[in-house]
Design a protein around this motif. Structure first.
Motif, mmCIF file in Angstrom:
data_model
loop_
_atom_site.group_PDB
_atom_site.id
_atom_site.type_symbol
_atom_site.label_atom_id
_atom_site.label_comp_id
_atom_site.label_asym_id
_atom_site.label_seq_id
_atom_site.Cartn_x
_atom_site.Cartn_y
_atom_site.Cartn_z
ATOM 1 N N GLN A 1 0.831 -1.209 0.000
ATOM 2 C CA GLN A 1 0.000 0.000 0.000
ATOM 3 C C GLN A 1 0.863 1.256 0.000
ATOM 4 O O GLN A 1 0.556 2.238 -0.689
ATOM 5 C CB GLN A 1 -0.916 0.001 1.233
ATOM 6 C CG GLN A 1 -1.999 -1.057 1.212
ATOM 7 C CD GLN A 1 -3.092 -0.747 0.207
ATOM 8 O OE1 GLN A 1 -3.365 0.400 -0.100
ATOM 9 N NE2 GLN A 1 -3.714 -1.787 -0.327
ATOM 10 N N VAL A 2 1.943 1.239 0.766
ATOM 11 C CA VAL A 2 2.845 2.392 0.809
ATOM 12 C C VAL A 2 3.518 2.579 -0.553
ATOM 13 O O VAL A 2 3.601 3.697 -1.090
ATOM 14 C CB VAL A 2 3.910 2.215 1.917
ATOM 15 C CG1 VAL A 2 4.971 3.301 1.820
ATOM 16 C CG2 VAL A 2 3.250 2.255 3.288
ATOM 17 N N GLU B 1 2.494 1.651 -3.535
ATOM 18 C CA GLU B 1 1.558 2.122 -4.562
ATOM 19 C C GLU B 1 1.019 3.515 -4.262
ATOM 20 O O GLU B 1 0.798 4.316 -5.169
ATOM 21 C CB GLU B 1 0.382 1.146 -4.678
ATOM 22 C CG GLU B 1 0.708 -0.079 -5.493
ATOM 23 C CD GLU B 1 -0.530 -0.730 -6.064
ATOM 24 O OE1 GLU B 1 -1.565 -0.704 -5.388
ATOM 25 O OE2 GLU B 1 -0.445 -1.277 -7.175
ATOM 26 N N VAL C 1 2.361 5.983 -2.154
ATOM 27 C CA VAL C 1 3.292 7.081 -1.875
ATOM 28 C C VAL C 1 4.539 7.005 -2.750
ATOM 29 O O VAL C 1 4.882 7.950 -3.461
ATOM 30 C CB VAL C 1 3.702 7.068 -0.378
ATOM 31 C CG1 VAL C 1 4.630 8.224 -0.072
ATOM 32 C CG2 VAL C 1 2.471 7.122 0.512
ATOM 33 N N LEU D 1 5.292 5.441 -5.419
ATOM 34 C CA LEU D 1 5.123 5.469 -6.875
ATOM 35 C C LEU D 1 5.237 6.886 -7.440
ATOM 36 O O LEU D 1 5.714 7.085 -8.553
ATOM 37 C CB LEU D 1 3.760 4.868 -7.235
ATOM 38 C CG LEU D 1 3.485 4.663 -8.712
ATOM 39 C CD1 LEU D 1 4.424 3.621 -9.289
ATOM 40 C CD2 LEU D 1 2.053 4.227 -8.943
ATOM 41 N N SER D 2 4.817 7.883 -6.686
ATOM 42 C CA SER D 2 4.883 9.265 -7.178
ATOM 43 C C SER D 2 6.293 9.824 -7.144
ATOM 44 O O SER D 2 6.548 10.873 -7.735
ATOM 45 C CB SER D 2 3.977 10.167 -6.320
ATOM 46 O OG SER D 2 2.683 9.667 -6.319
ATOM 47 N N HIS E 1 11.123 14.935 -6.082
ATOM 48 C CA HIS E 1 11.402 15.018 -7.523
ATOM 49 C C HIS E 1 12.293 13.897 -8.034
ATOM 50 O O HIS E 1 12.777 13.962 -9.167
ATOM 51 C CB HIS E 1 12.067 16.359 -7.899
ATOM 52 C CG HIS E 1 11.357 17.553 -7.362
ATOM 53 N ND1 HIS E 1 12.009 18.618 -6.835
ATOM 54 C CD2 HIS E 1 10.041 17.825 -7.259
ATOM 55 C CE1 HIS E 1 11.128 19.523 -6.425
ATOM 56 N NE2 HIS E 1 9.931 19.051 -6.679
ATOM 57 N N THR E 2 12.524 12.914 -7.236
ATOM 58 C CA THR E 2 13.401 11.828 -7.708
ATOM 59 C C THR E 2 12.539 10.652 -8.168
ATOM 60 O O THR E 2 11.333 10.623 -7.931
ATOM 61 C CB THR E 2 14.353 11.358 -6.596
ATOM 62 O OG1 THR E 2 13.559 10.821 -5.541
ATOM 63 C CG2 THR E 2 15.199 12.505 -6.067
ATOM 64 N N ALA E 3 13.203 9.710 -8.792
ATOM 65 C CA ALA E 3 12.483 8.549 -9.313
ATOM 66 C C ALA E 3 11.954 7.712 -8.155
ATOM 67 O O ALA E 3 12.510 7.738 -7.059
ATOM 68 C CB ALA E 3 13.425 7.713 -10.167
ATOM 69 N N PRO E 4 10.885 6.961 -8.408
ATOM 70 C CA PRO E 4 10.377 6.078 -7.348
ATOM 71 C C PRO E 4 11.421 5.069 -6.894
ATOM 72 O O PRO E 4 11.350 4.575 -5.774
ATOM 73 C CB PRO E 4 9.198 5.372 -8.014
ATOM 74 C CG PRO E 4 8.826 6.221 -9.161
ATOM 75 C CD PRO E 4 10.061 6.914 -9.618
ATOM 76 N N PHE E 5 12.373 4.784 -7.802
ATOM 77 C CA PHE E 5 13.397 3.786 -7.445
ATOM 78 C C PHE E 5 14.715 4.450 -7.038
ATOM 79 O O PHE E 5 15.757 3.795 -7.019
ATOM 80 C CB PHE E 5 13.619 2.812 -8.613
ATOM 81 C CG PHE E 5 13.631 3.488 -9.953
ATOM 82 C CD1 PHE E 5 14.752 4.152 -10.394
ATOM 83 C CD2 PHE E 5 12.507 3.467 -10.757
ATOM 84 C CE1 PHE E 5 14.759 4.788 -11.626
ATOM 85 C CE2 PHE E 5 12.488 4.104 -11.977
ATOM 86 C CZ PHE E 5 13.622 4.760 -12.424
ATOM 87 N N TYR F 1 6.773 -2.560 -12.013
ATOM 88 C CA TYR F 1 6.346 -1.295 -12.592
ATOM 89 C C TYR F 1 7.348 -0.694 -13.577
ATOM 90 O O TYR F 1 6.965 -0.071 -14.549
ATOM 91 C CB TYR F 1 6.067 -0.269 -11.487
ATOM 92 C CG TYR F 1 4.682 -0.382 -10.900
ATOM 93 C CD1 TYR F 1 3.577 0.127 -11.572
ATOM 94 C CD2 TYR F 1 4.473 -1.006 -9.679
ATOM 95 C CE1 TYR F 1 2.304 0.015 -11.037
ATOM 96 C CE2 TYR F 1 3.204 -1.115 -9.142
ATOM 97 C CZ TYR F 1 2.122 -0.611 -9.826
ATOM 98 O OH TYR F 1 0.862 -0.721 -9.305
ATOM 99 N N PHE F 2 8.612 -0.828 -13.277
ATOM 100 C CA PHE F 2 9.610 -0.094 -14.065
ATOM 101 C C PHE F 2 10.651 -1.000 -14.731
ATOM 102 O O PHE F 2 11.495 -0.512 -15.466
ATOM 103 C CB PHE F 2 10.358 0.907 -13.165
ATOM 104 C CG PHE F 2 9.442 1.846 -12.446
ATOM 105 C CD1 PHE F 2 8.821 2.895 -13.117
ATOM 106 C CD2 PHE F 2 9.157 1.683 -11.100
ATOM 107 C CE1 PHE F 2 7.959 3.758 -12.451
ATOM 108 C CE2 PHE F 2 8.307 2.531 -10.430
ATOM 109 C CZ PHE F 2 7.698 3.572 -11.108
ATOM 110 N N LEU G 1 19.391 17.899 -9.577
ATOM 111 C CA LEU G 1 18.338 16.941 -9.854
ATOM 112 C C LEU G 1 18.891 15.529 -9.677
ATOM 113 O O LEU G 1 20.041 15.257 -10.005
ATOM 114 C CB LEU G 1 17.821 17.111 -11.280
ATOM 115 C CG LEU G 1 16.883 18.303 -11.500
ATOM 116 C CD1 LEU G 1 16.583 18.458 -12.977
ATOM 117 C CD2 LEU G 1 15.600 18.119 -10.709
ATOM 118 N N ASP G 2 18.040 14.668 -9.161
ATOM 119 C CA ASP G 2 18.418 13.272 -8.923
ATOM 120 C C ASP G 2 19.769 13.163 -8.217
ATOM 121 O O ASP G 2 20.705 12.537 -8.738
ATOM 122 C CB ASP G 2 18.453 12.497 -10.244
ATOM 123 C CG ASP G 2 17.111 12.541 -10.947
ATOM 124 O OD1 ASP G 2 16.083 12.469 -10.258
ATOM 125 O OD2 ASP G 2 17.091 12.684 -12.186
#
Lengths: 829, 236
Positions: free
Chosen positions: B31-32, B34, B36, B38-39, B43-47, B126-127, B202-203
């Motif tokens: 749940q976390v 999907e 939180v 995931l967004s 500004h960084t990637a979900p991974f 997902y990715f 960034l990143d």
């Protein structure tokens, strides 16, 4: 009827060694109790139901004799529940739980504030009640696990199970805990009533107070007790039960907090109105609570049937419970029924529709106009039921069908409504309501016969649903005897594919019509409402009293034009303000009178209208030179149309009055919506580009910033405007540009559609409300400052319109500024 | 020693608590992820290590609770009754305590690995992303100090009063509601949402300010120290 009898032995320290001296088993149990008893306790209690009473002490003749003596002396019908509740209330831990729960609303004032609006009821009622519910629920869950584990922990379970059926005992414990929760809620409400009334002040409303504490806080306690008790009864382990409950509560408080049906512990409440009723949000929260109450009660019954008996495990005990007695089949049947009912209540909730989450799709607007069919007139008869929050109505459309063949009309209708009858020229017409929903409308398709003159009558009604994209901010469609808002397809079915009789439009759709309201769709609306409600059409029309009915209602009538229409009604006061050559009719709730006067709302309105008139020019619409400014129930925004603008009640609250940082002119939503009279209505923007960065919002937000900057004064206010507008735009645009999915769209495209829409919808808002105002601000600097920009905007506002395409475009704006699109591109940080 | 270790592991891990807790943990984690992660965080990637760190800091209270629950196996009234027998056994009390600690650590590691494995499945699903090496540092930063501290402090508290373990379980939940200073904000979950924004790139690659790293090291050290004190106490 089995009745538990109570064996109570008063034991004093000198005698404790002699109690049960002939009953080793009971003695051991007694010894366990003795060493774990609460300090000062001297009564050892056993509860024994009739079937077991002769066997309870079969190996202990002495104790048995004592017991039988007590049994016979015990008053008949002694209540197990009362005994258990009394025992519970003797525990210090129970009192600690009650004490902490009494204090828990404090957290809503300082730490946990999920409701974000700045109304007094939100800050001082909703947040404390929500915090009290969350904290109290967790505390009572801990108490539940502690109490249910007590017998096993003290190794009393064998004896207690021998004396009382474990199922009976579990039920009694649950009821006792629920009883303690009810007592606690009563104490909380009594304690916090004077505090809340003092904090909220003159707009305090007792009905809201009671409902908020019962629904937001009170129902959290039994839900938590049921959840914790179910977890314990399934697992028979305190540790695992606590872990399960922690995860369940944690999900509600974090990941599910914006999903109104899932946040079982903390209802998704964002605002409570000070000035009008809050029945819709209370209904919604109560529905969610009842859904979970049904589900958790069903689960609890299953767990109850799984209580370990006869030395069997979970499944063995469950099958034993089911198979033992056919007469008891009602128990699993009740569990099954409750689970089915709650599942149905979850799936078929009546509050929120199933609109397409992709807000870039507007297929209803693209339905082409029918050729040979024209609209003559619409009459609408609406009768809201203010007690039930429902609407019943009848819409009669006068149409002409020159095509000589059957035609299919398309209407937008609120998804919560049912169509009870559709008749064309007095005969039933075939119709269907599509499952496709878009922007809070379902598609109603009606087939009309080939006759030339058609009178189409549609009877509809029901409980209107709100847009699913706003499910976390419910309450907009409030219908009560204090307030009512009926917007477009909530008021009556909205005809989408027929042009007016004098405007023969071919091969076009509603999307291509500049503004539906400019096209003559003559409409007569009649509405019957309680006598104390003031009817305010959201248009220049003025209602007239048609009839005073014997049931204390009044029927009102007014003329309107357009396919939709918006109507407000409630306990309103009206104040007329002269400004910018217009008469502004300011309507606000009676309860808000003191605050509006203290806030100088009339002066604020006058200042805004004068500013826009002076800088951009006077408004030309409205033959009678009036503009309505209507205070709505707290809704988080507003809208405007020709001759009317909305004013959100959060614009003027007692809390805002004390906010020195906001200077002398509160009401920024009001300013924004008033400015829309200039940008968006007097000057229109292509609705096809509603999802582009260029829209009415850009100029409106920019103008709002300028007004706030000017009217708030030079010292404190200019910094207020910079902090609350420019810096926020910069921050939002910076966040947007840096967003991972904006920089890497291939990852966004790889996500499932639901996730894609969630992310892209949140991003599109930034472009219109933050990026474009920032570009206009940049243009202002490039063209030479505020005065130069004002002159450009004044010219644009007063430009000669091309009536085939009357929209103000981005190119017009760039040309007027003498700039190119590239020059206004914002530098990426 | 090995036999006792295996026995303790079996006692801790082969029961309905472990599997039930594992189920709860995985459900919550998904749940976390999907809702939180995931967004993307900051500004960084979900991974990215930052989003992953945020996920870990949200899971940490549950893992902390799980670790302490493992310790309650050794401090329950049943265990205390059996202590009469185990104390009489011809085996060093310190060695026995060490073995139990190792079993609790094994249990904690297992639920932690389950959490990490779930993330791996999520990223892959997902990715199609599988550069796991970049995620080691957040694990070392967030989970290792917290869980070592929880086991060390829990061991000691359990020896003092068994019920203190239950009260101690609330500590990370309480931390999440408190406005902690910048140096300790890993404990209220705000570090991963705020710190990357201050790096002005960034990143950004994963890094820790010295003060935060020092706090986490101190927490780790205190955890080890408390565990040592507990062991010494055991020997007495």
């Amino acid at each position: 009827m089995k009745s538990v009898r109570l064996l109570t032995l008063k034991i004093l320290p000198p005698n404790r060694r002699h109690v049960f001296r002939d009953a080793p088993c009971a003695r051991q149990t007694f010894a366990d109790w003795w060493y774990t008893r609460p300090p000062g306790a001297c009564r050892f209690t056993l509860k024994v139901p009739p079937p077991n009473r002769r066997h309870a002490f079969r190996d202990a003749p002495c104790a048995r004799q004592t017991f039988m003596g007590r049994w016979n002396a015990c008053p008949p019908g002694a209540c197990r529940f009362t005994l258990e509740l009394r025992r519970l209330l003797q525990s210090p831990l129970t009192w600690l739980t009650i004490f902490l729960t009494l204090l828990s609303p404090l957290a809503g004032l300082y730490i946990y504030q999920p409701a974000s609006a700045s109304t007094m009821h939100t800050m001082y009622l909703a947040n404390p009640a929500l915090a009290g519910g969350a904290a109290g629920g967790i505390l009572f869950a801990l108490l539940t696990v502690y109490e249910l584990d007590r017998a096993g922990r003290s190794r009393m379970d064998v004896l207690v199970d021998a004396a009382v059926s474990p199922l009976t005992m579990a039920l009694v414990r649950l009821l006792a805990l629920a009883g303690a929760a009810i007592l606690t809620l009563g104490a909380v409400m009594a304690l916090w009533l004077p505090i809340t009334a003092k904090l909220i002040g003159s707009v305090f409303h007792m009905e809201d107070y009671l409902l908020a504490y019962v629904i937001f806080m009170g129902l959290a306690l039994p839900l938590s007790i049921l959840a914790a008790a179910s977890a314990f009864q399934f697992t028979r382990r305190a540790d695992l039960s606590l872990a399960i409950f922690a995860a369940f509560a944690g999900l509600s408080l974090t990941v599910w907090s914006d999903r109104w049906q899932l946040c079982w512990l903390n209802p998704c409440v964002w605002a409570l109105s000070d000035d009008f009723s809050n029945l819709r949000i209370f209904r919604s929260a109560a529905w969610m609570r009842m859904t979970w109450l049904g589900a958790l009660t069903g689960i609890w019954i299953l767990s109850w049937l799984s209580i370990r008996q006869y030395g069997k495990g979970l499944l063995g005990s469950l099958s034993q419970s089911l198979a033992r007695n056919a007469r008891l089949l009602y128990r699993p049947a009740a569990a099954f029924l409750l689970l089915v009912c709650s599942g149905t209540a979850f799936a078929a909730q009546p509050f929120v529709d199933q609109s397409n989450p992709d807000q870039t799709v507007m297929t209803f607007l693209e339905i082409p106009f029918l050729e040979g069919v024209s609209f003559l007139h619409r009459s609408v008869f609406v009768c809201p039921d203010t007690a039930a929050g429902t609407v019943a109505g009848k819409a009669i459309f006068q149409l002409q069908n020159h095509s000589g063949q059957t035609q299919t009309l398309a209407f937008g209708i609120n998804p919560g409504y049912k169509i009870s009858s559709v008749q064309a020229n007095g005969r039933d017409a075939s119709f269907s309501v599509s499952d496709d929903q878009e922007y809070n409308e379902s598609l109603l398709q009606v087939t009309i016969p080939p006759a030339e003159d058609i009178e189409l009558s549609i009877e509809y009604g029901g409980f209107p649903q709100e847009d699913s994209s706003m499910s976390a901010m419910q309450g907009r469609l409030e219908i009560s005897d204090e307030y009512l808002c009926l917007e477009n397809s909530v008021l009556s079915p909205r005809l989408m594919n027929v042009p007016p009789v004098n405007v023969p439009l071919k091969n076009v759709s509603a999307k291509d019509v500049p503004e539906a309201e400019y096209v003559p769709y003559p409409t007569t609306i009649e509405i019957t409402l309680p006598a104390h409600m003031t009817v305010i059409p959201f248009s220049p029309s003025q209602p007239e009293k048609l009839a005073e009915n014997t049931d204390g209602t009044i029927t009102w009538r007014y003329e309107d034009s357009g396919t939709g229409g918006i109507l407000y009604a409630g306990d309103y006061l009206r104040q007329d303000i002269e400004a910018g050559g217009l008469t502004i009719q300011l309507y606000y709730g009676r309860r808000h009178q003191a605050v509006m006067e203290a806030a100088g709302a009339a002066q604020a309105v006058k200042a805004v209208v004068d500013y826009c008139t002076e800088h951009y020019g006077p408004l030309s619409f409205g033959a009678d030179g009036t503009l309505k400014l209507i205070q709505s129930r707290v809704s988080g925004g507003g809208y405007a149309r020709n001759g009317a603008s909305l004013l959100d009640e959060v614009d003027f609250t007692a809390a805002n009055l004390d906010d020195a940082g906001k200077g002398t002119v509160p009401g920024e939503v009001m300013i924004h919506e008033l400015v829309h009279q200039w940008w968006g209505l007097a000057n229109m923007f292509d609705p096809a580009s509603a999802n582009d960065a260029w829209s009415a919002e850009g100029l409106t937000v920019y103008t709002t910033y300028r007004i706030v900057k000017e009217l708030y004064g030079e010292d404190s206010s200019s910094s207020y405007a910079r902090e609350n507008y420019v810096k926020k735009w910069l921050q939002a645009v910076d966040d947007y540009q840096k967003n991972f999915y904006v920089r890497n769209p291939r990852y966004l495209a790889a996500l499932p559609q639901k996730e894609q829409l969630n992310i892209s919808n949140s991003l599109s808002y930034v472009r219109r409300y933050n990026e474009m105002p920032l570009k206009i601000l940049k243009a202002e600097q490039l063209v030479g400052g505020e005065e130069a920009m004002d002159a450009i905007l004044c010219d644009l506002f007063n430009r000669e319109l091309d009536y085939t395409y009357p929209y103000l475009t981005y190119s017009d704006f760039l040309d007027a500024c003498g700039l190119t699109e590239e020059e206004l591109n914002l530098k990426k940080n | 020693m090995n036999k006792i270790f295996r026995y303790e592991c079996q006692r801790l891990l082969w029961n309905k608590f472990f599997f039930g807790f594992l189920g709860v943990l995985l459900l919550y984690g998904w749940q976390v992820l999907e809702g939180v992660t995931l967004s993307g965080i900051s500004h960084t990637a979900p991974f990215s290590p930052w989003s992953f760190g945020d996920y870990l800091s949200r899971m940490m209270p549950l893992l902390w609770t799980g670790a302490l629950f493992f310790l309650t196996f050794f401090t329950s009234s049943a265990a205390r009754r059996a202590a009469v027998l185990t104390d009489a056994a011809p085996f060093s009390p310190r060695g026995y305590a060490l073995t139990r600690c190792a079993a609790a650590l094994t249990g904690t590691c297992l639920i932690t690995f389950a959490c990490l494995a779930e993330t791996a499945v999520f990223y892959r699903w997902y990715f199609g992303w599988q550069d796991w090496g970049t995620l080691i540092l957040p694990v070392l930063t967030v989970l290792v100090p917290a869980l070592v501290f929880s086991l060390g402090s829990g061991w000691l508290l359990g020896r003092i009063r068994p019920w203190l373990l239950y009260a101690w379980m609330l500590f990370p939940f309480l931390c999440r509601t408190l406005p902690l200073p910048q140096t300790a904000c890993i404990w209220n979950g705000s570090f991963f949402a705020r710190y990357p924004l201050t790096l002005d790139v960034l990143d950004p690659p994963f890094s820790l300010p010295f003060s935060t790293a020092a706090v986490q090291t101190v927490v780790l050290g205190i955890g080890v120290m408390l565990w040592g004190i507990g062991m010494c106490w055991e020997r007495k």
